[in-house]
Design a protein around this motif. Structure first.
Motif, PDB file in Angstrom:
ATOM      1  N   GLU A  75       0.821  -1.208   0.000  1.00 11.94           N
ATOM      2  CA  GLU A  75       0.000   0.000   0.000  1.00 11.94           C
ATOM      3  C   GLU A  75       0.855   1.258   0.000  1.00 11.94           C
ATOM      4  O   GLU A  75       0.481   2.277  -0.583  1.00 11.94           O
ATOM      5  CB  GLU A  75      -0.939  -0.006   1.202  1.00 11.94           C
ATOM      6  CG  GLU A  75      -2.091  -0.987   1.085  1.00 11.94           C
ATOM      7  CD  GLU A  75      -3.040  -0.910   2.256  1.00 11.94           C
ATOM      8  OE1 GLU A  75      -4.177  -0.423   2.068  1.00 11.94           O
ATOM      9  OE2 GLU A  75      -2.654  -1.323   3.356  1.00 11.94           O
TER      10      GLU A  75
ATOM     11  N   CYS B  48       3.000   0.713  -4.031  1.00 13.61           N
ATOM     12  CA  CYS B  48       2.476   0.352  -5.349  1.00 13.61           C
ATOM     13  C   CYS B  48       1.321   1.253  -5.792  1.00 13.61           C
ATOM     14  O   CYS B  48       0.515   1.706  -4.982  1.00 13.61           O
ATOM     15  CB  CYS B  48       2.018  -1.103  -5.356  1.00 13.61           C
ATOM     16  SG  CYS B  48       3.364  -2.262  -4.999  1.00 13.61           S
ATOM     17  N   SER B  49       1.252   1.462  -7.082  1.00 18.12           N
ATOM     18  CA  SER B  49       0.164   2.236  -7.673  1.00 18.12           C
ATOM     19  C   SER B  49      -0.832   1.347  -8.395  1.00 18.12           C
ATOM     20  O   SER B  49      -1.923   1.798  -8.756  1.00 18.12           O
ATOM     21  CB  SER B  49       0.725   3.269  -8.656  1.00 18.12           C
ATOM     22  OG  SER B  49       1.499   2.624  -9.663  1.00 18.12           O
TER      23      SER B  49
ATOM     24  N   GLU C 255      -6.179   0.243  -9.885  1.00 19.97           N
ATOM     25  CA  GLU C 255      -5.197   1.256  -9.522  1.00 19.97           C
ATOM     26  C   GLU C 255      -5.401   1.661  -8.060  1.00 19.97           C
ATOM     27  O   GLU C 255      -6.492   1.510  -7.504  1.00 19.97           O
ATOM     28  CB  GLU C 255      -5.341   2.489 -10.420  1.00 19.97           C
ATOM     29  CG  GLU C 255      -5.300   2.218 -11.906  1.00 19.97           C
ATOM     30  CD  GLU C 255      -3.902   1.912 -12.402  1.00 19.97           C
ATOM     31  OE1 GLU C 255      -2.943   2.441 -11.807  1.00 19.97           O
ATOM     32  OE2 GLU C 255      -3.776   1.152 -13.375  1.00 19.97           O
ATOM     33  N   ASP C 256      -4.360   2.195  -7.469  1.00 20.41           N
ATOM     34  CA  ASP C 256      -4.456   2.674  -6.091  1.00 20.41           C
ATOM     35  C   ASP C 256      -5.550   3.728  -5.951  1.00 20.41           C
ATOM     36  O   ASP C 256      -6.319   3.726  -4.989  1.00 20.41           O
ATOM     37  CB  ASP C 256      -3.105   3.246  -5.647  1.00 20.41           C
ATOM     38  CG  ASP C 256      -3.171   3.847  -4.252  1.00 20.41           C
ATOM     39  OD1 ASP C 256      -3.480   3.093  -3.312  1.00 20.41           O
ATOM     40  OD2 ASP C 256      -2.933   5.055  -4.108  1.00 20.41           O
ATOM     41  N   GLU C 257      -5.662   4.603  -6.946  1.00 18.24           N
ATOM     42  CA  GLU C 257      -6.675   5.656  -6.871  1.00 18.24           C
ATOM     43  C   GLU C 257      -8.089   5.077  -6.956  1.00 18.24           C
ATOM     44  O   GLU C 257      -9.041   5.668  -6.438  1.00 18.24           O
ATOM     45  CB  GLU C 257      -6.459   6.697  -7.961  1.00 18.24           C
ATOM     46  CG  GLU C 257      -6.586   6.194  -9.374  1.00 18.24           C
ATOM     47  CD  GLU C 257      -6.330   7.292 -10.399  1.00 18.24           C
ATOM     48  OE1 GLU C 257      -6.808   7.140 -11.534  1.00 18.24           O
ATOM     49  OE2 GLU C 257      -5.659   8.271 -10.057  1.00 18.24           O
TER      50      GLU C 257
ATOM     51  N   GLN D  38      -9.216   4.283  -3.550  1.00 12.82           N
ATOM     52  CA  GLN D  38      -9.549   5.484  -2.789  1.00 12.82           C
ATOM     53  C   GLN D  38     -10.858   6.124  -3.260  1.00 12.82           C
ATOM     54  O   GLN D  38     -11.617   6.656  -2.438  1.00 12.82           O
ATOM     55  CB  GLN D  38      -8.414   6.521  -2.925  1.00 12.82           C
ATOM     56  CG  GLN D  38      -7.033   6.004  -2.571  1.00 12.82           C
ATOM     57  CD  GLN D  38      -6.941   5.475  -1.157  1.00 12.82           C
ATOM     58  OE1 GLN D  38      -7.538   6.048  -0.247  1.00 12.82           O
ATOM     59  NE2 GLN D  38      -6.214   4.387  -0.956  1.00 12.82           N
TER      60      GLN D  38
ATOM     61  N   LEU E 212      -6.923  -2.666   1.797  1.00 17.13           N
ATOM     62  CA  LEU E 212      -6.458  -3.618   0.795  1.00 17.13           C
ATOM     63  C   LEU E 212      -6.534  -5.051   1.311  1.00 17.13           C
ATOM     64  O   LEU E 212      -6.912  -5.967   0.579  1.00 17.13           O
ATOM     65  CB  LEU E 212      -5.018  -3.273   0.385  1.00 17.13           C
ATOM     66  CG  LEU E 212      -4.364  -4.199  -0.645  1.00 17.13           C
ATOM     67  CD1 LEU E 212      -5.138  -4.198  -1.954  1.00 17.13           C
ATOM     68  CD2 LEU E 212      -2.912  -3.783  -0.870  1.00 17.13           C
TER      69      LEU E 212
END
Length: 280
Positions: free
Chosen positions: A199, A202-203, A218-220, A223, A271
């Motif tokens: 977390e 990584c993206s 994707e990480d975004e 979110q 995650l």
């Protein structure tokens, strides 16, 4: 017309099995230049087999694995020199001293001093005179990391690289890896069970289960558009169910600001809980 950039990694419909038992089935995955991707999956999901095919150490039964447009099983010497690999454990070569092994590997390069990043040797803090046979598990892992990263590879593949490191070494490794990737624009594929590290770094996240990719995001996305809800939403709300957790709650994607005012009971989510729901 500007030519399309060749991907560092392009896996297309890859399948691999042993003794007629499938391990990987129809895996397709592309890694853009400069991306930092986490490869997640429970034990036996096929992660190590996938990395073996990616490195050209295993021959796929079907499909194709390309690195910079070349077949992974038939890479040019130049392309091989652009790859760094950190295995789960460093085995063999125990008769060498640390400095001897570092020099031995460096001798295969045309100019071994030109691109060396000495920050990795400083981080590892290993005595060059020590025999590898006398190193602890954590020290051997630090050596494997130095061997892979000291010449700033363009593609870095890490298979459980921090499992045997103490918390401080692991923390410093993640920080230095992130800084190195940002400075070099390297492409990284990292497999680890320590999700808190992933977390931070990584993206992109790819989750493998029973030999198949069950999702990638994707990480975004985690979110902004992925949410953990207490109950399955009405289909008319336009939310897609990604997974159902053991307690009956669901993970959905497609969340927008328009959903904020609706009477949907949201639960805490991270995650790890999403991973568990997807692979249960």
């Amino acid at each position: 017309m500007v030519a399309a950039m060749t991907l560092p990694v392009d896996i297309n419909q890859l399948s691999k099995g042993y003794d007629r038992k499938p391990v990987l089935e129809n895996i397709s995955l592309a890694l853009p230049q400069g991306s930092i991707t986490a490869l997640l999956g429970p034990n036996g999901a096929g992660k190590t087999t996938l990395l073996g095919c990616l490195l050209g150490l295993l021959v796929p039964d079907k499909g194709r694995v390309s690195l910079w447009g070349e077949s992974a099983g038939d890479l040019s010497a130049l392309s091989r020199s652009r790859i760094g690999f950190v295995p789960q454990t460093l085995t063999g070569l125990t008769w060498f001293r640390v400095g001897e092994l570092l020099d031995y590997f460096a001798a295969y390069r045309d100019n071994p001093e030109a691109a060396e990043d000495k920050r990795w040797a400083d981080w590892a803090g290993l005595d060059r005179k020590s025999r590898i046979s006398a190193l602890s598990g954590g020290e051997r892992q630090r050596l494997a990391i130095v061997l892979a990263l000291r010449f700033s590879p363009d593609l870095l593949i890490l298979d459980e690289p921090v499992a045997s490191l103490d918390p401080q070494a692991r923390h410093d490794f993640i920080a230095l890896l992130h800084e190195t990737a940002r400075q070099r624009g390297a492409t990284i594929l990292l497999s680890s069970h320590i999700l808190s590290d992933l977390e931070r770094l990584c993206s992109r996240f790819v989750i493998l289960s029973r030999g198949r990719i069950v999702t990638a995001f994707e990480d975004e996305d985690l979110q902004r558009s992925i949410r953990h809800l207490a109950h399955a939403p009405d289909a008319a709300l336009g939310l897609s169910i990604m997974a159902q957790a053991a307690d009956g709650s669901v993970w959905v994607k497609g969340w927008t600001p328009a959903h904020e005012g609706l009477s949907l009971e949201r639960l805490p989510g991270d995650l790890e809980s999403l991973f568990l729901a997807l692979t249960r």
